[in-house]
Design a protein around this motif. Structure first.
Motif, PDB file in Angstrom:
ATOM      1  N   LYS A  22       6.541  14.641   3.574  1.00 34.28           N
ATOM      2  CA  LYS A  22       8.283  15.019   3.814  1.00 34.28           C
ATOM      3  C   LYS A  22       8.477  14.172   4.744  1.00 34.28           C
ATOM      4  N   ASP A  23       9.558  12.851   4.685  1.00 29.73           N
ATOM      5  CA  ASP A  23      10.151  12.092   6.020  1.00 29.73           C
ATOM      6  C   ASP A  23       9.122  11.406   6.434  1.00 29.73           C
ATOM      7  N   ALA A  24       8.157  10.749   5.452  1.00 29.86           N
ATOM      8  CA  ALA A  24       7.379   9.611   5.310  1.00 29.86           C
ATOM      9  C   ALA A  24       8.554   8.402   5.956  1.00 29.86           C
ATOM     10  N   GLU A  25       8.071   7.279   6.328  1.00 29.16           N
ATOM     11  CA  GLU A  25       8.558   6.288   7.014  1.00 29.16           C
ATOM     12  C   GLU A  25       8.786   5.519   6.512  1.00 29.16           C
ATOM     13  N   GLU A  26       9.366   4.333   6.386  1.00 27.88           N
ATOM     14  CA  GLU A  26       9.485   2.604   5.364  1.00 27.88           C
ATOM     15  C   GLU A  26       8.271   2.431   5.676  1.00 27.88           C
ATOM     16  N   PHE A  27       7.639   1.755   5.300  1.00 30.89           N
ATOM     17  CA  PHE A  27       6.360   1.012   5.940  1.00 30.89           C
ATOM     18  C   PHE A  27       6.082  -0.119   4.929  1.00 30.89           C
ATOM     19  N   ASP A  28       5.919  -1.544   5.283  1.00 29.36           N
ATOM     20  CA  ASP A  28       5.692  -2.975   4.687  1.00 29.36           C
ATOM     21  C   ASP A  28       4.160  -3.056   4.770  1.00 29.36           C
ATOM     22  N   ARG A  29       4.522  -2.914   2.748  1.00 28.19           N
ATOM     23  CA  ARG A  29       2.860  -3.433   2.146  1.00 28.19           C
ATOM     24  C   ARG A  29       2.198  -4.504   2.259  1.00 28.19           C
ATOM     25  N   GLU A  30       1.189  -5.418   1.522  1.00 28.61           N
ATOM     26  CA  GLU A  30       1.485  -6.964   2.044  1.00 28.61           C
ATOM     27  C   GLU A  30       1.845  -7.608   1.069  1.00 28.61           C
ATOM     28  N   ILE A  31       2.401  -7.328  -0.070  1.00 29.26           N
ATOM     29  CA  ILE A  31       3.563  -8.176  -0.310  1.00 29.26           C
ATOM     30  C   ILE A  31       4.782  -8.823  -0.028  1.00 29.26           C
ATOM     31  N   ASP A  32       5.510  -7.434   1.541  1.00 30.35           N
ATOM     32  CA  ASP A  32       6.462  -7.459   2.283  1.00 30.35           C
ATOM     33  C   ASP A  32       5.527  -9.077   3.330  1.00 30.35           C
ATOM     34  N   LEU A  33       4.688  -9.225   3.133  1.00 34.85           N
ATOM     35  CA  LEU A  33       4.280  -9.940   4.422  1.00 34.85           C
ATOM     36  C   LEU A  33       5.002 -11.485   4.198  1.00 34.85           C
ATOM     37  N   ALA A  34       5.366 -11.795   5.528  1.00 32.21           N
ATOM     38  CA  ALA A  34       5.701 -13.303   4.966  1.00 32.21           C
ATOM     39  C   ALA A  34       4.064 -13.800   4.300  1.00 32.21           C
ATOM     40  N   HIS A  35       4.677 -15.182   3.437  1.00 36.64           N
ATOM     41  CA  HIS A  35       3.730 -15.698   3.156  1.00 36.64           C
ATOM     42  C   HIS A  35       2.382 -15.753   2.439  1.00 36.64           C
ATOM     43  N   ALA A  36       3.037 -13.918   1.968  1.00 38.00           N
ATOM     44  CA  ALA A  36       1.790 -13.639   0.848  1.00 38.00           C
ATOM     45  C   ALA A  36       1.561 -14.330  -0.121  1.00 38.00           C
ATOM     46  N   LEU A  37       0.232 -14.270  -0.447  1.00 39.40           N
ATOM     47  CA  LEU A  37      -0.167 -14.624  -1.517  1.00 39.40           C
ATOM     48  C   LEU A  37       0.669 -14.171  -2.990  1.00 39.40           C
ATOM     49  N   PRO A  38       1.002 -14.483  -4.350  1.00 41.32           N
ATOM     50  CA  PRO A  38       1.040 -13.995  -5.180  1.00 41.32           C
ATOM     51  C   PRO A  38       1.235 -13.010  -6.081  1.00 41.32           C
ATOM     52  N   PRO A  39       0.941 -11.736  -6.582  1.00 44.41           N
ATOM     53  CA  PRO A  39       0.770 -11.146  -6.978  1.00 44.41           C
ATOM     54  C   PRO A  39      -0.187 -11.719  -8.243  1.00 44.41           C
ATOM     55  N   ARG A  40      -1.481 -11.184  -9.280  1.00 42.91           N
ATOM     56  CA  ARG A  40      -1.527 -11.914 -10.416  1.00 42.91           C
ATOM     57  C   ARG A  40      -1.982  -9.887 -11.475  1.00 42.91           C
ATOM     58  N   ARG A  41      -1.640 -10.351 -12.661  1.00 41.52           N
ATOM     59  CA  ARG A  41      -2.213  -8.855 -13.629  1.00 41.52           C
ATOM     60  C   ARG A  41      -2.386  -7.568 -13.275  1.00 41.52           C
ATOM     61  N   ARG A  42      -1.322  -6.931 -12.671  1.00 45.97           N
ATOM     62  CA  ARG A  42      -0.835  -5.888 -12.444  1.00 45.97           C
ATOM     63  C   ARG A  42      -1.917  -4.661 -13.253  1.00 45.97           C
ATOM     64  N   ASP A  43      -2.497  -3.594 -12.614  1.00 46.00           N
ATOM     65  CA  ASP A  43      -2.829  -2.160 -13.341  1.00 46.00           C
ATOM     66  C   ASP A  43      -1.859  -1.722 -14.569  1.00 46.00           C
ATOM     67  N   PRO A  44      -2.233  -1.426 -15.961  1.00 47.09           N
ATOM     68  CA  PRO A  44      -0.553  -0.571 -15.990  1.00 47.09           C
ATOM     69  C   PRO A  44      -0.028   0.492 -15.553  1.00 47.09           C
ATOM     70  N   ARG A  45      -1.254   1.219 -15.264  1.00 46.30           N
ATOM     71  CA  ARG A  45      -1.420   2.298 -15.054  1.00 46.30           C
ATOM     72  C   ARG A  45       0.052   2.760 -14.474  1.00 46.30           C
ATOM     73  N   LYS A  46       0.401   4.534 -14.854  1.00 52.19           N
ATOM     74  CA  LYS A  46       0.883   4.547 -13.864  1.00 52.19           C
ATOM     75  C   LYS A  46       1.313   6.014 -13.296  1.00 52.19           C
ATOM     76  N   THR A  47       1.813   6.437 -12.531  1.00 57.51           N
ATOM     77  CA  THR A  47       1.654   8.031 -11.622  1.00 57.51           C
ATOM     78  C   THR A  47       1.758   8.875 -12.788  1.00 57.51           C
ATOM     79  N   ILE A  48       0.376   9.979 -13.120  1.00 58.51           N
ATOM     80  CA  ILE A  48       1.291  11.531 -13.668  1.00 58.51           C
ATOM     81  C   ILE A  48       2.479  11.562 -13.338  1.00 58.51           C
ATOM     82  N   THR A  49       2.546  11.928 -11.807  1.00 61.01           N
ATOM     83  CA  THR A  49       3.030  13.515 -11.431  1.00 61.01           C
ATOM     84  C   THR A  49       3.474  12.779  -9.887  1.00 61.01           C
ATOM     85  N   THR A  50       4.462  13.290  -9.737  1.00 61.11           N
ATOM     86  CA  THR A  50       4.764  12.866  -8.174  1.00 61.11           C
ATOM     87  C   THR A  50       5.019  14.179  -7.582  1.00 61.11           C
ATOM     88  N   VAL A  51       5.053  15.074  -6.523  1.00 61.85           N
ATOM     89  CA  VAL A  51       4.565  16.495  -6.607  1.00 61.85           C
ATOM     90  C   VAL A  51       4.760  16.229  -4.754  1.00 61.85           C
TER      91      VAL A  51
END
Length: 518
Positions: free
Chosen positions: A404-433
């Motif tokens: 509850k009330d989780a703050e915004e959080f920068d991840r790796e991809i949000d960092l300046a000059h971050a290396l580009p992603p490759r080959r993402r895992d296609p899995r999806k989250t089954i559920t969110t609680v």
């Protein structure tokens, strides 16, 4: 040790690492581009600099460019790199340390950061401190510190059986002075630096405690900081928390796993908690995953041109083989923590519960330079057993638990000059609680001496050997003032997965997928 693994003493931890230490080449002659920088930086150094100082700084720059040319994950336009380094020089005009080494080092550091957020130059002192942090020990007084809202250095807790504990330092004491340096408004990094030293050397701390102020002189000692803690939950669920991967992590984990195995005869499940784990030594992370796997690929590295460089295969006997496993991740889980979690899931060993992880899946090498100090260079991507890449993508949980009330959080991809992603895992989250919807009371019996427990601390407080990422006070720190552990709703939800909790209904969906390798 696993075949082909470098000696652990060569590993160097970084903020999010999975890093190796290698030797640089010796002095080399500059080419035309490199000479342009060597001519330019001389206008910014102390006019009294000696020829020997200039020669050492010249070699520092040329060696670094050579390393980039030979090992960086992508082909580097070295002419542009030199241009960027020259462009950085005017920004250093106000720098007080105008020695050749410092001017060249600062210009290199800025240019390396322009390549990616993790490549960097390290001074000789920084290099030494980085080496110490991988060993899981340091010479200091043994306290966990944070910075409060008044910009004072506050003791969160002394670590058991350390000079600070024996000197009577207490939670919520403020450190006003360190060896007569006024600490009001000073960053935690400065407090870390001043409290470090050689074993046996004294350091004088000026302490504020409520309405009292006093000085205490403490002799520094070798401080062992555990990277692993363990507990038994509800009498039959072994729980292991790994806060980072250093040279001592494997031994600590094996000791705890053996104790848990003897203590819990019929475990309902096992929980491996990798939340807020920023990574560390890749060899250590791979060895940790291997404690729960009898076979299979753990992780591989992929260099320039997607060339496979190295693989880590499971070859140990598995602890708690066949017992259902939950791996806890959150947005602060990075690098080795992400790779360990992916390896366990993709080998059909465990379910991931929590949040999508940070997404730092690049490999750095720490290379000492002949004149002192070193450079940290990104040399590749990590790949999971199914050949997915964590970089920029993170690891998606099977079951997402939202706070509850989780703050915004920068991840790796949000960092300046971050290396580009490759080959993402296609899995999806089954559920969110929602975490507060599945939280429940649990009984926790801690193993060990009951002293310092990383799971009781917010991500921000720091022991006095580790460079801080953020020293601001948080709500969890306020609970630490009272000596009360924070309410861990995510852990409580995960425990419910094993019995009749809200998440138990998803076992029938997730575990067949694991067994099928999906």
């Amino acid at each position: 040790m696993r075949k082909g693994i470098l000696p652990i003493v060569l590993g160097i931890i970084i903020a999010f690492a999975g890093t190796r230490l290698v030797a640089c080449a010796g002095p080399v002659w500059p080419n035309q581009d490199e000479q342009r920088f060597l001519d330019a930086y001389r206008d910014y150094v102390d006019k009294n600099a000696t020829d020997d100082q200039l020669d050492r700084a010249d070699n520092l720059f040329v060696e670094t460019v050579q390393v980039l040319r030979e090992t960086y994950v992508f082909d580097v336009d070295t002419a542009k790199f030199v241009d960027d380094a020259i462009a950085a020089l005017p920004k250093l005009e106000e720098t007080t340390d105008r020695s050749p080494d410092n001017i060249v080092g600062e210009a290199l550091d800025q240019s390396l950061h322009d390549l990616d957020p993790h490549s960097a130059y390290m001074s000789e002192d920084m290099f030494k401190r980085l080496q110490e942090s991988t060993e899981g020990s340091f010479a200091g007084v043994g306290i966990v510190i944070a910075q409060d809202e008044d910009k004072q250095i506050r003791i969160v807790s002394p670590i058991d059986d350390t000079p600070a504990a024996r000197a009577g330092l207490q939670p919520n004491d403020r450190i006003a002075r360190i060896d007569d340096h006024d600490m009001k408004g000073q960053p935690i990094a400065e407090a870390v630096r001043l409290m470090r030293g050689r074993v046996g050397e004294p350091v004088k701390l000026g302490i504020l405690r409520k309405e009292k102020s006093f000085d205490v002189t403490i002799k520094r000692a070798k401080i062992e900081v555990p990277s692993v803690t363990a507990s038994v939950i509800d009498n039959d669920i072994p729980y292991v928390r790994v806060s980072r991967f250093d040279a001592n992590t494997l031994e600590q984990t094996q000791d705890y796993l053996q104790e848990l195995k003897e203590k819990v005869r019929n475990p309902r499940g096992i929980i491996v908690d990798l939340r807020r784990n920023p990574g560390g030594l890749l060899d250590s992370a791979a060895d940790m995953a291997d404690q729960f796997l009898t076979k299979g690929l753990i992780v591989a590295t992929e260099g320039r041109g997607e060339r496979k460089m190295r693989t880590y295969e499971a070859d140990r006997s598995s602890y708690f083989d066949g017992i259902p496993m939950v791996i806890l991740l959150d947005r602060g889980s990075a690098s080795g923590a992400e790779l360990m979690a992916a390896a366990l899931r993709e080998n059909g060993r465990g379910v991931i519960i929590g949040e999508r992880s940070f997404g730092k899946g690049s490999m750095q090498r720490i290379m000492p330079l002949s004149g002192g100090g070193g450079v940290k260079i990104t040399t590749g991507y990590y790949t999971t057993p199914e050949n997915h890449i964590v970089q920029g993508n993170g690891v998606v949980p099977d079951i997402e638990v939202q706070l509850k009330d989780a703050e915004e959080f920068d991840r790796e991809i949000d960092l300046a000059h971050a290396l580009p992603p490759r080959r993402r895992d296609p899995r999806k989250t089954i559920t969110t609680v929602q975490a507060d919807n599945c939280a429940a009371n649990i009984d926790i019996e801690r193993l060990g001496n009951g002293g310092f427990h990383p799971e009781d601390q917010a991500p921000n407080p720091q022991t006095d050997e580790i460079e801080p990422q953020d020293g601001d006070k948080t709500a969890d720190n306020a609970q630490a003032d009272k000596g009360e552990p924070p309410h861990d709703e995510v852990l409580e939800c995960a425990v419910g997965y094993f019995n009749n909790g809200m998440l138990a209904q998803y076992r029938s969906q997730v575990e067949p997928l694991l067994r099928a390798g999906l």
